[in-house]
Scaffold this motif. Structure first.
Motif, PDB file in Angstrom:
ATOM      1  N   PRO A 265       0.809  -1.230   0.000  1.00 17.59           N
ATOM      2  CA  PRO A 265       0.000   0.000   0.000  1.00 17.59           C
ATOM      3  C   PRO A 265       0.840   1.277   0.000  1.00 17.59           C
ATOM      4  O   PRO A 265       0.295   2.359  -0.216  1.00 17.59           O
TER       5      PRO A 265
ATOM      6  N   ASP B 235      -0.070   3.748  -7.785  1.00 15.77           N
ATOM      7  CA  ASP B 235      -1.308   3.596  -8.542  1.00 15.77           C
ATOM      8  C   ASP B 235      -1.575   2.106  -8.719  1.00 15.77           C
ATOM      9  O   ASP B 235      -0.773   1.257  -8.310  1.00 15.77           O
ATOM     10  N   ASP B 236      -2.710   1.797  -9.342  1.00 13.66           N
ATOM     11  CA  ASP B 236      -3.106   0.400  -9.461  1.00 13.66           C
ATOM     12  C   ASP B 236      -2.110  -0.400 -10.289  1.00 13.66           C
ATOM     13  O   ASP B 236      -1.820  -1.561  -9.969  1.00 13.66           O
TER      14      ASP B 236
ATOM     15  N   ARG C  19       0.930  -1.260  -8.186  1.00 13.29           N
ATOM     16  CA  ARG C  19       0.609  -2.284  -7.191  1.00 13.29           C
ATOM     17  C   ARG C  19       0.459  -3.655  -7.852  1.00 13.29           C
ATOM     18  O   ARG C  19       0.832  -4.677  -7.280  1.00 13.29           O
TER      19      ARG C  19
ATOM     20  N   ARG D 281      -8.645  -9.804  -5.776  1.00 12.48           N
ATOM     21  CA  ARG D 281      -8.313  -8.391  -5.978  1.00 12.48           C
ATOM     22  C   ARG D 281      -8.651  -7.896  -7.379  1.00 12.48           C
ATOM     23  O   ARG D 281      -9.238  -6.823  -7.554  1.00 12.48           O
TER      24      ARG D 281
ATOM     25  N   GLU E 174     -11.819   0.956  -7.836  1.00 12.98           N
ATOM     26  CA  GLU E 174     -10.664   1.363  -7.039  1.00 12.98           C
ATOM     27  C   GLU E 174     -10.828   0.992  -5.570  1.00 12.98           C
ATOM     28  O   GLU E 174      -9.880   0.514  -4.932  1.00 12.98           O
ATOM     29  N   LYS E 175     -12.011   1.203  -5.003  1.00 17.56           N
ATOM     30  CA  LYS E 175     -12.227   0.893  -3.591  1.00 17.56           C
ATOM     31  C   LYS E 175     -12.094  -0.601  -3.338  1.00 17.56           C
ATOM     32  O   LYS E 175     -11.553  -1.030  -2.317  1.00 17.56           O
TER      33      LYS E 175
ATOM     34  N   ARG F 170     -10.254  -2.829  -5.020  1.00 11.99           N
ATOM     35  CA  ARG F 170      -8.850  -3.240  -5.084  1.00 11.99           C
ATOM     36  C   ARG F 170      -8.053  -2.687  -3.912  1.00 11.99           C
ATOM     37  O   ARG F 170      -7.175  -3.372  -3.384  1.00 11.99           O
ATOM     38  N   SER F 171      -8.359  -1.470  -3.482  1.00 14.87           N
ATOM     39  CA  SER F 171      -7.654  -0.898  -2.332  1.00 14.87           C
ATOM     40  C   SER F 171      -7.920  -1.710  -1.059  1.00 14.87           C
ATOM     41  O   SER F 171      -7.011  -1.922  -0.249  1.00 14.87           O
ATOM     42  N   SER F 172      -9.150  -2.172  -0.907  1.00 13.72           N
ATOM     43  CA  SER F 172      -9.488  -2.975   0.275  1.00 13.72           C
ATOM     44  C   SER F 172      -8.689  -4.272   0.299  1.00 13.72           C
ATOM     45  O   SER F 172      -8.156  -4.684   1.338  1.00 13.72           O
TER      46      SER F 172
ATOM     47  N   ASP G 203      -5.839  -4.734  -1.197  1.00 13.37           N
ATOM     48  CA  ASP G 203      -4.429  -4.382  -0.983  1.00 13.37           C
ATOM     49  C   ASP G 203      -4.126  -4.310   0.513  1.00 13.37           C
ATOM     50  O   ASP G 203      -3.078  -4.794   0.974  1.00 13.37           O
ATOM     51  N   TRP G 204      -5.045  -3.718   1.269  1.00 12.15           N
ATOM     52  CA  TRP G 204      -4.829  -3.648   2.717  1.00 12.15           C
ATOM     53  C   TRP G 204      -4.969  -5.015   3.370  1.00 12.15           C
ATOM     54  O   TRP G 204      -4.306  -5.307   4.370  1.00 12.15           O
TER      55      TRP G 204
END
Length: 379
Positions: free
Chosen positions: A38, A43-44, A47, A108, A114-115, A117-119, A121-122
């Protein structure tokens, strides 16, 4: 032909050590990358580059941990029973964190939001960050002794609490553990990526490698001056698995007894610090493969150092020292150890060969362009 029971016990101490080192080095790079995910990926696409550097190998590397747990269960049943019951909540947290990793890898990229994939990632961060911390804390508590005892039927009772495990020295060991993992992961990114992402990995690796060397040295001084060690006496290396038949002495600096008895063993912790320093130098001079090898050697020696210091102890008891488990009095039967030894001799080389082959096939730089061109087939 039966191998001597005493020799088999020593062999399995070495094998368990190899499995722990294998997990730390191989899965360490995956967890290091996951911990940095993270923060280094801006950016995506970046990552996804990071994820796909470890995607072909992470599940195979995690087998080292599963095999290590299985080996402890089969070779050291008293250790398994005591540790997995007394340290239940800590191990449950590790298991919960590890469950997040395969789910995050798989889900993922299923949705482009975006939300979403970010979730995930965490989730990968949590699954990569928590286990090294807890394993480091566990080693710190083992060096201090764990509060448990056996009754006359060899039934173990744990008398500590989860929060007592989070003491200052154990937390320092946890920080050393995550620092060396991040160091190794950053070096792997330096090897497999390009451009700004690679430059950020270099900066983080230099910091993490320096912290690894400094904090590991600080931990060694803390052990020597501030933590009492254990020395076993009246123990029969070829005897039955009964920890209550020995005597145990406790004194300051006792964890350095093996090093002072065999000074050549000091090469292990010295090499841990030197390899970390070399890894930082190789990062600074843009030699990524050398940096990866250096951080791997540093991790190997950092894990081996407490194992050598504690030998022959595997799980010392702080509340009832006689109940402390050593490699001589916590093992399975001679036949069990011999069968496991033969199986290991057959399959361990196979695992090492196909692991090396997989890394060779999947080597090379990953770029943003490659990710875009293979968008549908990559994580």
């Amino acid at each position: 032909m039966m191998i001597d029971y005493e020799i088999l016990k020593l062999i399995w101490w070495l094998f368990v050590g190899v499995l722990l080192v294998g997990f730390a080095v191989m899965d360490g790079q995956d967890m290091g990358v996951g911990t940095l995910l993270p923060f280094l990926g801006k950016d995506d696409t970046e990552r996804r580059v990071m994820i796909n550097t470890v995607a072909p190998h992470w599940d195979g590397n995690q087998v080292w941990l599963l095999t290590g747990g299985g080996a402890i269960f089969a070779a050291w049943p008293l250790v398994y029973a005591t540790a997995f019951s007394g340290l239940y909540w800590a191990l449950f947290i590790v298991l919960a964190a590890l469950i997040l990793r395969p789910v995050a890898f798989d889900y993922r990229s299923k949705v482009p939001a975006e939300k979403w994939r970010s979730s995930w990632d965490w989730a990968l961060f949590v699954g990569s960050f928590i286990p090294p911390i807890i394993f480091g804390v566990a080693f710190g508590n083992m060096l201090q002794g764990v509060p448990f005892h056996f009754d006359e039927t060899l039934r173990s009772t744990y008398t500590g609490s989860f929060w007592a495990l989070l003491n200052p020295f154990a937390l320092l060991c946890g920080v050393v553990s995550i620092a060396m993992i991040v160091f190794h992961g950053a070096n792997y990114l330096l090897l497999r990526t390009t451009g700004p992402l690679q430059a950020r990995a270099q900066r983080v690796g230099i910091i993490a490698g320096t912290l690894t060397a400094v904090l590991f040295a600080l931990g060694g001084l803390w052990v020597y001056f501030g933590i009492e060690g254990y020395i076993a006496a009246d123990i029969n290396p070829a005897g039955v698995a009964n920890p209550l038949l020995k005597t145990v002495h406790i004194s300051e600096g006792a964890w350095f007894h093996n090093f002072f008895s065999y000074p050549v063993l000091f090469a292990v912790p010295v090499l841990a610090i030197a390899a970390a320093g070399l890894g930082v130098f190789f990062e600074y001079t843009w030699r990524p493969l050398s940096a990866v090898l250096a951080s791997a050697v540093s991790i190997l020696c950092i894990v081996l150092t407490p194992l050598i210091a504690m030998f022959p102890f595997v799980l010392p008891s702080s509340s009832h020292p006689v109940s402390s488990l050593t490699m001589w009095d916590c093992t399975s039967s001679q036949l069990t150890l011999q069968v496991m030894f033969i199986v290991t001799l057959i399959f361990l080389p196979i695992v090492l060969i196909y692991t090396g082959w997989a890394y060779k096939v999947m080597s090379g730089k990953l770029t943003a362009q490659y990710i875009k061109e293979n968008d549908k087939s990559l994580y």
